[in-house]
Design an enzyme around this catalytic site. Structure first.
Site, PDB file in Angstrom:
ATOM      1  N   ARG A 122      67.721  79.497  77.643  1.00 59.18           N
ATOM      2  CA  ARG A 122      67.708  80.165  76.339  1.00 59.18           C
ATOM      3  C   ARG A 122      66.932  81.470  76.345  1.00 59.18           C
ATOM      4  O   ARG A 122      67.064  82.269  75.415  1.00 59.18           O
ATOM      5  CB  ARG A 122      67.124  79.227  75.282  1.00 59.18           C
TER       6      ARG A 122
ATOM      7  N   HIS B 222      68.877  69.749  74.168  1.00 52.87           N
ATOM      8  CA  HIS B 222      68.409  68.828  75.204  1.00 52.87           C
ATOM      9  C   HIS B 222      68.102  67.459  74.615  1.00 52.87           C
ATOM     10  O   HIS B 222      67.789  67.326  73.429  1.00 52.87           O
ATOM     11  CB  HIS B 222      67.137  69.370  75.864  1.00 52.87           C
TER      12      HIS B 222
ATOM     13  N   ARG C   5      65.413  76.293  84.898  1.00 52.15           N
ATOM     14  CA  ARG C   5      64.312  76.984  85.583  1.00 52.15           C
ATOM     15  C   ARG C   5      64.842  78.181  86.373  1.00 52.15           C
ATOM     16  O   ARG C   5      64.089  78.816  87.109  1.00 52.15           O
ATOM     17  CB  ARG C   5      63.595  76.040  86.554  1.00 52.15           C
TER      18      ARG C   5
ATOM     19  N   ARG D  95      71.860  65.714  86.198  1.00 51.45           N
ATOM     20  CA  ARG D  95      71.010  66.760  85.617  1.00 51.45           C
ATOM     21  C   ARG D  95      71.416  68.143  86.115  1.00 51.45           C
ATOM     22  O   ARG D  95      71.519  69.090  85.345  1.00 51.45           O
ATOM     23  CB  ARG D  95      69.540  66.477  85.944  1.00 51.45           C
TER      24      ARG D  95
ATOM     25  N   TYR E 154      61.308  64.031  84.933  1.00 55.39           N
ATOM     26  CA  TYR E 154      60.128  64.729  85.432  1.00 55.39           C
ATOM     27  C   TYR E 154      59.416  63.994  86.561  1.00 55.39           C
ATOM     28  O   TYR E 154      58.396  64.468  87.057  1.00 55.39           O
ATOM     29  CB  TYR E 154      59.154  65.008  84.288  1.00 55.39           C
TER      30      TYR E 154
ATOM     31  N   GLU F 147      64.872  69.453  71.493  1.00 51.76           N
ATOM     32  CA  GLU F 147      64.627  68.299  72.364  1.00 51.76           C
ATOM     33  C   GLU F 147      64.574  67.075  71.463  1.00 51.76           C
ATOM     34  O   GLU F 147      63.665  66.943  70.642  1.00 51.76           O
ATOM     35  CB  GLU F 147      63.305  68.470  73.104  1.00 51.76           C
TER      36      GLU F 147
ATOM     37  N   TYR G 182      58.363  78.340  82.002  1.00 51.68           N
ATOM     38  CA  TYR G 182      59.390  78.550  83.016  1.00 51.68           C
ATOM     39  C   TYR G 182      60.545  79.358  82.446  1.00 51.68           C
ATOM     40  O   TYR G 182      60.633  79.590  81.241  1.00 51.68           O
ATOM     41  CB  TYR G 182      59.871  77.219  83.602  1.00 51.68           C
ATOM     42  N   SER G 183      61.418  79.813  83.342  1.00 49.89           N
ATOM     43  CA  SER G 183      62.488  80.749  82.980  1.00 49.89           C
ATOM     44  C   SER G 183      63.709  79.976  82.499  1.00 49.89           C
ATOM     45  O   SER G 183      64.602  79.637  83.267  1.00 49.89           O
ATOM     46  CB  SER G 183      62.832  81.627  84.185  1.00 49.89           C
ATOM     47  N   THR G 184      63.754  79.727  81.190  1.00 46.01           N
ATOM     48  CA  THR G 184      64.742  78.838  80.597  1.00 46.01           C
ATOM     49  C   THR G 184      66.092  79.508  80.409  1.00 46.01           C
ATOM     50  O   THR G 184      66.215  80.732  80.381  1.00 46.01           O
ATOM     51  CB  THR G 184      64.249  78.340  79.231  1.00 46.01           C
TER      52      THR G 184
END
Length: 315
Positions: free
Chosen positions: A170, A118, A73, A65, A290, A180, A166-168
């Site tokens: 993209r 994703h 993130r 990952r 997750y 996704e 969150y701070s992606t």
């Protein structure tokens, strides 16, 4: 007020990026991006620069990952402004590089659209992820995609939650869009998932080409699932998981979870029921990635968003 008054004139989308490998074990986007890097004919559209790109090559090489921290993130103001003299995690270094190439985040020179590809181990089917309920371009685009995909379903997940957003990767773009698609195990390529992702991107690029050519898109509505809450697994006093997703909930992404419905099954066979006051629609159910984030699933509520008519702004 005439309908003409409600047309929003938006800037042409001239530069588009397709990101694969933000997570190095989500294979559909990796294979598609690499395929298009070798031969971009399929994603070429008149007047459009479309750049396929592998965002986390070290993680892709190791089929994991991430290397040090989750790239999806990592695009926080603190990370993007961190000094080059600091000993930074690999993904933070990569975030800074991507921001320089495709940003700057929040800047006028940023790429117009980024599609971040994703896969999920959850039974989510084809899903588009949006970060704003007021981005008319994206709302019109997902409406177009959903119509083009029919009768196949394409869900839309909206994450504007102040604590859960969150701070992606993209988020560098003016119009960020996540794809996704699942279920697909990590490190595995499934043909149906691969083709679904490929088809979504085709329709998305077709929309952008039509928009850039001056086509006017009428007002529309979009059904979305808005992120509400992150649900963790039951745990003991030492933080160890003590229950699994209940079989009645497993693989039931986007389906209603009502008060009193089975939610978890403890290791000793006891059923834990959902006790929320309102019906919710879980997604990312039992997502493998997750567990480390202490998340069994996310709850959402259903909502209908309205978008004005749009067309390209003419100079």
């Amino acid at each position: 007020m005439s309908s003409r008054t409600n047309i929003s004139c938006l800037q042409e989308a001239k530069r588009v990026a397709i990101f694969g490998g933000t997570h190095g074990n989500e294979m559909s986007g990796i294979v598609l991006a690499n395929m298009w890097i070798q031969n971009a004919t399929e994603i070429e559209r008149k007047g459009l620069v479309c750049k396929p790109f592998i965002t986390n090559p070290r993680a892709v090489e190791k089929c994991t990952r991430y290397i040090d921290t989750d790239l999806n993130r990592a695009f926080t103001p603190e990370n993007l402004s961190a000094s080059e003299l600091e000993a930074l995690p690999y993904e933070v270094q990569r975030a800074k590089e991507i921001n320089q190439m495709f940003g700057p985040k929040g800047g006028s020179d940023a790429y117009d659209v980024i599609f971040d590809l994703h896969n999920t181990t959850s039974n989510m089917g084809s899903t588009l992820i949006l970060e704003s309920s007021t981005d008319l371009f994206n709302l019109q685009m997902v409406h177009y995609i959903k119509k083009a995909m029919a009768p196949h379903t394409c869900s839309v997940l909206l994450n504007e939650h102040p604590q859960l957003k969150y701070s992606t990767t993209r988020s560098v773009a003016k119009h960020p869009v996540g794809l996704e698609v699942g279920p697909q195990p990590q490190g595995v390529l499934r043909s149906n998932v691969f083709e679904s992702m490929r088809t979504i991107l085709k329709h998305a690029l077709d929309f952008i080409e039509l928009f850039n050519n001056g086509v006017e898109f009428p007002p529309c509505t979009v059904n979305v699932f808005r992120v509400q809450e992150r649900m963790d697994y039951p745990r003991d006093t030492n933080g160890n998981i003590t229950a699994m997703v209940h079989p009645h909930l497993q693989d039931c992404d986007w389906e209603p979870l009502n008060r009193g419905d089975p939610m978890f099954l403890t290791f000793d066979g006891r059923t834990i029921l959902y006790e929320g006051a309102n019906t919710v629609y879980p997604t990312f159910i039992n997502e493998a990635a997750y567990y480390e984030k202490q998340q069994a699933f996310v709850t959402t509520c259903r909502e209908i968003l309205a978008a004005n008519a749009i067309r390209k702004a003419f100079k």
